[in-house]
Design an enzyme around this catalytic site. Sequence first.
Site, PDB file in Angstrom:
ATOM      1  N   LYS A  84       0.853  -1.189   0.000  1.00 27.33           N
ATOM      2  CA  LYS A  84       0.000   0.000   0.000  1.00 27.33           C
ATOM      3  C   LYS A  84       0.892   1.244   0.000  1.00 27.33           C
ATOM      4  O   LYS A  84       1.819   1.350   0.803  1.00 27.33           O
ATOM      5  CB  LYS A  84      -0.909  -0.013   1.225  1.00 27.33           C
ATOM      6  N   ASP A  93     -12.471   7.182   3.700  1.00 20.06           N
ATOM      7  CA  ASP A  93     -11.316   6.862   4.525  1.00 20.06           C
ATOM      8  C   ASP A  93     -10.989   5.368   4.501  1.00 20.06           C
ATOM      9  O   ASP A  93     -10.048   4.929   5.146  1.00 20.06           O
ATOM     10  CB  ASP A  93     -11.548   7.322   5.967  1.00 20.06           C
ATOM     11  N   LYS A 142     -10.365  12.529   8.714  1.00 17.24           N
ATOM     12  CA  LYS A 142      -9.974  12.026  10.024  1.00 17.24           C
ATOM     13  C   LYS A 142     -10.068  13.163  11.042  1.00 17.24           C
ATOM     14  O   LYS A 142      -9.392  14.175  10.895  1.00 17.24           O
ATOM     15  CB  LYS A 142      -8.544  11.487   9.975  1.00 17.24           C
ATOM     16  N   ARG A 199      -7.729  -0.011   0.533  1.00 15.66           N
ATOM     17  CA  ARG A 199      -8.190  -1.214  -0.154  1.00 15.66           C
ATOM     18  C   ARG A 199      -8.583  -0.926  -1.603  1.00 15.66           C
ATOM     19  O   ARG A 199      -8.499  -1.804  -2.464  1.00 15.66           O
ATOM     20  CB  ARG A 199      -9.361  -1.828   0.618  1.00 15.66           C
ATOM     21  N   GLU A 210      -9.755   3.941   1.899  1.00 10.82           N
ATOM     22  CA  GLU A 210      -9.184   4.144   0.558  1.00 10.82           C
ATOM     23  C   GLU A 210      -8.067   3.168   0.214  1.00 10.82           C
ATOM     24  O   GLU A 210      -7.828   2.877  -0.955  1.00 10.82           O
ATOM     25  CB  GLU A 210      -8.661   5.586   0.435  1.00 10.82           C
ATOM     26  N   ASP A 257      -2.779  10.320   3.947  1.00  9.64           N
ATOM     27  CA  ASP A 257      -4.206   9.989   3.986  1.00  9.64           C
ATOM     28  C   ASP A 257      -4.933  10.958   4.908  1.00  9.64           C
ATOM     29  O   ASP A 257      -4.869  10.839   6.133  1.00  9.64           O
ATOM     30  CB  ASP A 257      -4.395   8.549   4.469  1.00  9.64           C
ATOM     31  N   ASP A 284       1.177   5.848   6.116  1.00  9.74           N
ATOM     32  CA  ASP A 284       0.201   4.993   5.430  1.00  9.74           C
ATOM     33  C   ASP A 284       0.793   4.355   4.178  1.00  9.74           C
ATOM     34  O   ASP A 284       0.098   3.668   3.447  1.00  9.74           O
ATOM     35  CB  ASP A 284      -1.049   5.793   5.067  1.00  9.74           C
TER      36      ASP A 284
END
Length: 584
Positions: free
Chosen positions: A353, A438, A365, A442, A440, A358, A378
């Site tokens: 990933k 959020d 968030k 995946r 995202e 993010d 992330d």
Amino acid sequence: MAVIRAASTSLSFLASTSSSSSSRYCHCRPSLFTKFRFGPIFNISFAVTPFSSRRAKRMAHSTARATLGLTQPNKIDPPKISFAAKEIDLVQWKGDLLAVGVTEKDMAKDDDSKFKNSILQKLDSQLGGLLSEASSEEDFTGKAGQSTVLRLPGLGSKRVGLIGLGAAASAMVAYRNLGEAAAAAAKSTQASNVAITLASAEGIPAESKPVTASAIATGAILGTFEDSRFKSETKKPALKSVDIIGLGSGPEIEKKLKYADNVCSGIILGKELVNAPANVLTPGVLAEEASRIASEYSDVFTAKILDVEQCKELKMGSYLGVAAASTNPPHFIHLCYKPPNGNVKTKLALVGKGLTFDSGGYNIKTGAGCLIELMKFDMGGSAAVLGAAKALGQIKPAGVEVHFIVAACENMISGTGMRPGDILTASNGKTIEVTNTDAEGRLTLADALVYACNQGVEKIVDLATLTGACIVALGPSIAGVFTPSDDLAKEVFGASEASGEKLWRMPLEESYWESMKSGVADMVNSGSRQGGSIIAALFLKQFVDEKVQWMHIDMAGPVWNDKKKNATGFGISTLVEWVLKNSS
């Protein structure tokens, strides 16, 4: 909150070529990150290369975000550590610090308060009983995490350090911790020359001594490393040489020490990538770092970086939907390792990933515990994949082809970004209703997994800082593992045992998929909060060919050390070990 990490910003690298419609093989400028140069045998040097004037000129044409804060990594003079495996009398060894790893059993004493262990007994005798006396006064019992450093006259060494290994030292992680503790002691005492030994080295089987020495060396290297690129003042580490005593010598142990060097270079790259702030490490810079690996090890690596238009041609709507809001364009990274002799028996893929930042998107968030200030990490999965690539470029395993794949981008907020309720179409044709922007990670992994399967690989391991739910379940030190393949699980868990990294297999409970059904698309991207990490893994499974063995590793917890406020380099050692297990 479904996803847990991120970081990003972009330089001009590849931006000027984003309109190209063909795949490209990339040549890159000097790295922003630690550069290892391996001298004869085990000399290690690492340094951060500063921006060149050419890079500075190119930066002037980049987006405003690329120079946000005007931050540039400092230039660090490269420290060098030489390693040697020796058989020498400890009393005769001359240097700054003699570090002795001891178990609780080793610290046992007789009725006269004398050590029963022969090594400690010999040292104590030479020191006139001061070692025994000092250990009692300081209540040092050999427990894991304990250490004491004493300046005592009577030995060739200026100082003697006792480092606790716990009740018994059999796992490699204990020996790695010994190396780290010795490096920490060297740092606090400004020791230049260190020797590391075990009080009960004779109890280690001969076949295990090389890997034990390798684990100690790994700990010493990583314990010496300090990422000070973004500090206004830096200190040079004093440590120059480490002698590993009592574990033998010769070609086999030298080979293992060299292996430790190679893996550590990958781990340190991974740490630096995760540590780098989002205004330095953008999707473009991450792509540049990947291309630099391919350039540095061009005898075994090729690099292909896909821009937005090329991703559109491959119908990567899920990935591009996440990237749409950012002014920093996405870069889809594909490195391919092929062995020098060309013979390939197994094809593997490592997918990481790569959310360099993010924000959460429109589901931003917010609130205590959202960790938005840490969302630079992330991209921890991509750091693990690229760190492993760097290490494998030096090790050059035979018989295995490895594809390293990262869908790099940012998840930001703007008028061009995806909204809750939007429907995305992935490259395998499946449609996804976005119920949470959020969740995202995946979405980016979906197209990356389809791409990996299209490379004709037999096995895929993906790594991602995917869910906060996994941290709740397993805490900060253990990664969750999801796979329908028992054989693949056995391989990877065997690799993790060798590396000392902690994994725990989690269930893929198919009944939980019910919460992921959509009324208007094939699926939603975020379901029930209960079993969140399981549901995320089930989502990824929809994008993997049934003929391919696949594993998902949710490393949201162990990617970051809250106490040290630093990246851990998690996953790299295990990936390297796994690839080697698949090599001929």
